[in-house]
Write a protein that holds these residues in place. Sequence first.
Motif, PDB file in Angstrom:
ATOM      1  N   TRP A 303       0.842  -1.211   0.000  1.00 39.16           N
ATOM      2  CA  TRP A 303       0.000   0.000   0.000  1.00 39.16           C
ATOM      3  C   TRP A 303       0.869   1.250   0.000  1.00 39.16           C
ATOM      4  CZ3 TRP A 303      -0.896   4.373   2.880  1.00 39.16           C
ATOM      5  CH2 TRP A 303      -2.084   5.063   2.612  1.00 39.16           C
ATOM      6  N   GLU A 304       1.883   1.267   0.844  1.00 39.68           N
ATOM      7  CA  GLU A 304       2.777   2.433   0.899  1.00 39.68           C
ATOM      8  C   GLU A 304       3.437   2.665  -0.448  1.00 39.68           C
ATOM      9  OE1 GLU A 304       3.218   4.688   3.124  1.00 39.68           O
ATOM     10  OE2 GLU A 304       2.098   3.823   4.797  1.00 39.68           O
ATOM     11  N   ASN A 305       3.865   1.604  -1.103  1.00 39.94           N
ATOM     12  CA  ASN A 305       4.484   1.757  -2.412  1.00 39.94           C
ATOM     13  C   ASN A 305       3.487   2.326  -3.419  1.00 39.94           C
ATOM     14  OD1 ASN A 305       4.710  -0.059  -5.225  1.00 39.94           O
ATOM     15  ND2 ASN A 305       6.582   1.008  -4.638  1.00 39.94           N
ATOM     16  N   THR A 306       2.267   1.832  -3.394  1.00 42.10           N
ATOM     17  CA  THR A 306       1.254   2.285  -4.338  1.00 42.10           C
ATOM     18  C   THR A 306       0.969   3.765  -4.175  1.00 42.10           C
ATOM     19  OG1 THR A 306       0.225   0.095  -4.301  1.00 42.10           O
ATOM     20  CG2 THR A 306      -1.099   1.894  -5.180  1.00 42.10           C
ATOM     21  N   PRO A 500      -1.850  11.051   1.149  1.00 41.71           N
ATOM     22  CA  PRO A 500      -1.106  10.602   2.333  1.00 41.71           C
ATOM     23  C   PRO A 500       0.262  10.007   1.971  1.00 41.71           C
ATOM     24  CG  PRO A 500      -2.880   9.064   1.830  1.00 41.71           C
ATOM     25  CD  PRO A 500      -3.052  10.230   0.903  1.00 41.71           C
ATOM     26  N   SER A 501       1.050  10.811   1.265  1.00 39.51           N
ATOM     27  CA  SER A 501       2.410  10.443   0.874  1.00 39.51           C
ATOM     28  C   SER A 501       3.069  11.718   0.375  1.00 39.51           C
ATOM     29  CB  SER A 501       2.389   9.378  -0.230  1.00 39.51           C
ATOM     30  OG  SER A 501       1.941   9.938  -1.456  1.00 39.51           O
ATOM     31  N   GLU A 502       4.297  11.595  -0.116  1.00 35.89           N
ATOM     32  CA  GLU A 502       4.997  12.751  -0.675  1.00 35.89           C
ATOM     33  C   GLU A 502       4.832  12.835  -2.185  1.00 35.89           C
ATOM     34  OE1 GLU A 502       6.590  15.084   1.256  1.00 35.89           O
ATOM     35  OE2 GLU A 502       5.588  13.915   2.829  1.00 35.89           O
ATOM     36  N   LEU A 503       3.937  12.035  -2.764  1.00 34.44           N
ATOM     37  CA  LEU A 503       3.815  11.980  -4.220  1.00 34.44           C
ATOM     38  C   LEU A 503       3.212  13.264  -4.788  1.00 34.44           C
ATOM     39  CD1 LEU A 503       4.390  10.034  -6.553  1.00 34.44           C
ATOM     40  CD2 LEU A 503       2.057   9.156  -6.316  1.00 34.44           C
ATOM     41  N   TYR A 504       2.227  13.834  -4.090  1.00 37.07           N
ATOM     42  CA  TYR A 504       1.599  15.082  -4.517  1.00 37.07           C
ATOM     43  C   TYR A 504       1.506  16.030  -3.326  1.00 37.07           C
ATOM     44  CZ  TYR A 504       0.231  12.098  -8.426  1.00 37.07           C
ATOM     45  OH  TYR A 504       0.251  11.224  -9.480  1.00 37.07           O
ATOM     46  N   HIS A 505       1.601  17.311  -3.619  1.00 39.67           N
ATOM     47  CA  HIS A 505       1.552  18.340  -2.573  1.00 39.67           C
ATOM     48  C   HIS A 505       0.641  19.470  -3.014  1.00 39.67           C
ATOM     49  CE1 HIS A 505       5.535  16.436  -2.088  1.00 39.67           C
ATOM     50  NE2 HIS A 505       5.393  16.679  -0.802  1.00 39.67           N
TER      51      HIS A 505
END
Length: 666
Positions: A303-306, A500-505
Amino acid sequence: MKQFIVSCCMLSSVAVMAQQKDYPIQAVDFTQVKLTDRFWLPRIETNRTVTIPASFARCESTGRVKNFVMAAQKNGKFCTTYPFDDTDIYKTIEGASFSLAVHPDPKLDAYVDSLIHIIKDAQEPDGYLYTARTINPAAAHSWAGKERWEKERELSHELYNAGHLYEAAAAHYTATKKRNLLDIALKNADLVCSVFGPDKKHVAPGHEIVEMGLVKLYRLTGKQAYLNTAKFFIEERGHYTGYDTKSTDPWKNGAYWQDDKPLVQQQEAEGHAVRAGYLYSAVADVAALTNDTALLHAIDRIWENTVSKKMYVQGSIGARGDGERFGNNYELPNATAYNETCAAIANVYWNQRMFLLHGDSKYIDILEKTLYNGLISGIGLDGKSFFYTNAMQVKGHDNPMGLEEERSGWFECSCCPTNLARLIPSIPGYIYAQRDNKLFINLFISGAARVNIGHTPVQIIQQNNYPWEGALSFTIQPQKTVDGDILIRIPGWARNQAMPSELYHFQSADTNQVTIKVNGIPITYTLENGYASIDRKWKKGDVITVDLPMEVRRVTADQRIKDDIDKVALQRGPLMYCAEWADNAGKTDNILLAPGTAFSPVFMPDLLNGVMVLKGTVSKVVIENAQKAATISNPFVAIPYYAWANRGKGEMTLWFPEKLNYLTIN
């Protein structure tokens, strides 16, 4: 009749006694929630009155029903394209069953029974049910192999068909208490359990969902063999010796089927995105029911990877068209994005289960993003036109990848329309969940629900105009005063978190605060895993109000996503926005969104069944001749991404360059 009632009761009581382990959090069933809202209720009604009937009609007109009739007669030639076409009937029956559970319809009920009779006649005496072989075993479908299960690992979809049968049977029995489809499913499941297992035939199903279906049957019956076989299929992955372990080709090394290594050793989301989502959902089920921490840790990692490396900004997964699969980390192109609708549905199933395991709002944040954007973009506003893939950009030239720019009424492989037919009526079941004296409010959809806080029955009434407005109201009506904790999800987007990640801000922080009042009095609340926790003695008529800031936000992507460098996307509340040709002078690939551009939300009741659009003034580059281009100011309109492609074919884009050097005009 008495015998039937006894058997139904016995089925339920055995299941209850058998399940001592389960998810620590339990969802409130959709049948306990009656919607009154203006966003989801019309879609559910359209699904009931348009999508489901159209799906059944197309199953008949395309020969999917005929395949079952011929299988019963053991005569004819399989008359559709794929051996998994049986599942389109199963999925539509599942959707119809969900609809019947809350909206009794004798005509629909009788029609479903007539289909079940046809399905029963097509089933072989030992429980085998697969029309692509049964019609004529000597000339079975080319994907099926000469013998049963021979090509299950990669092509036949025999267990995939079984899984959708089980899902439909569980839904139908739960809705109607009729055993006609359930008995067919149990007979087939008993055959599957007799064939596959540690001391029997070994295979990792090529297209997962049989694992989810077996869990559903286990929940209904308490029969341990069903849960054991589901777990066996999961644990069988990564043990096949016929793959080329040195190859980087996912079809040769098994990664396409999530079969290159044991599940507990897998680190990334890989392979066919729909199969993966169904597998990870089943892993969550089995981990919950068996307390298997190794499986739990594995899907936590995946999930974290996705979410941190392989998800589009509107919640879609599965970037590559070749194999409908995940790409490498940060491989998220726009013009060739695949984003299968079925993968969005699988993503909803998976994230709901992750929430039930962990109680963290980040999983519902992803579920909500997917529901409101990359999932319902797959169905037209008319309820009978669909996208199989969900593009991120349509340019003004021929599509080099053959991805969809217009909706279709049906597909040769029509898994997505029938999958939507079964998902949409179940949406009220994602709103609430319970654990002991805690009540989770996950989605904001107006209506009344019957829930429990502790052991006390409570009616909760939601009133809002979500997703267009952020003012939320919850009226609490307990049967008696009750001490409990109500946890209201504060969406990540309202806490300056685009994902809920650093992928988008978000490009800049919103300083507006979420405010909560109880009976008109502002309260100080604690934030617990993304939830505002309000613990008190609740009495009849207590009202909680929540004000979520609905600012227009600019979203930027991790610089490792090459297509999104120096570009921004627009988000308001849970909705991603796109520009479409119809509102922007026929062209969208020449738009620049310079920093500081202001946008005004305007509700347009007569546009696209009523939408909040974003209006502003932007720069557009106009080609005057081969040597000269000019930049002009032009009115700009953005619509919710889900609503694009309902007004004909033309350009669309979700990501906008901020700088001229990243603009490509066709």
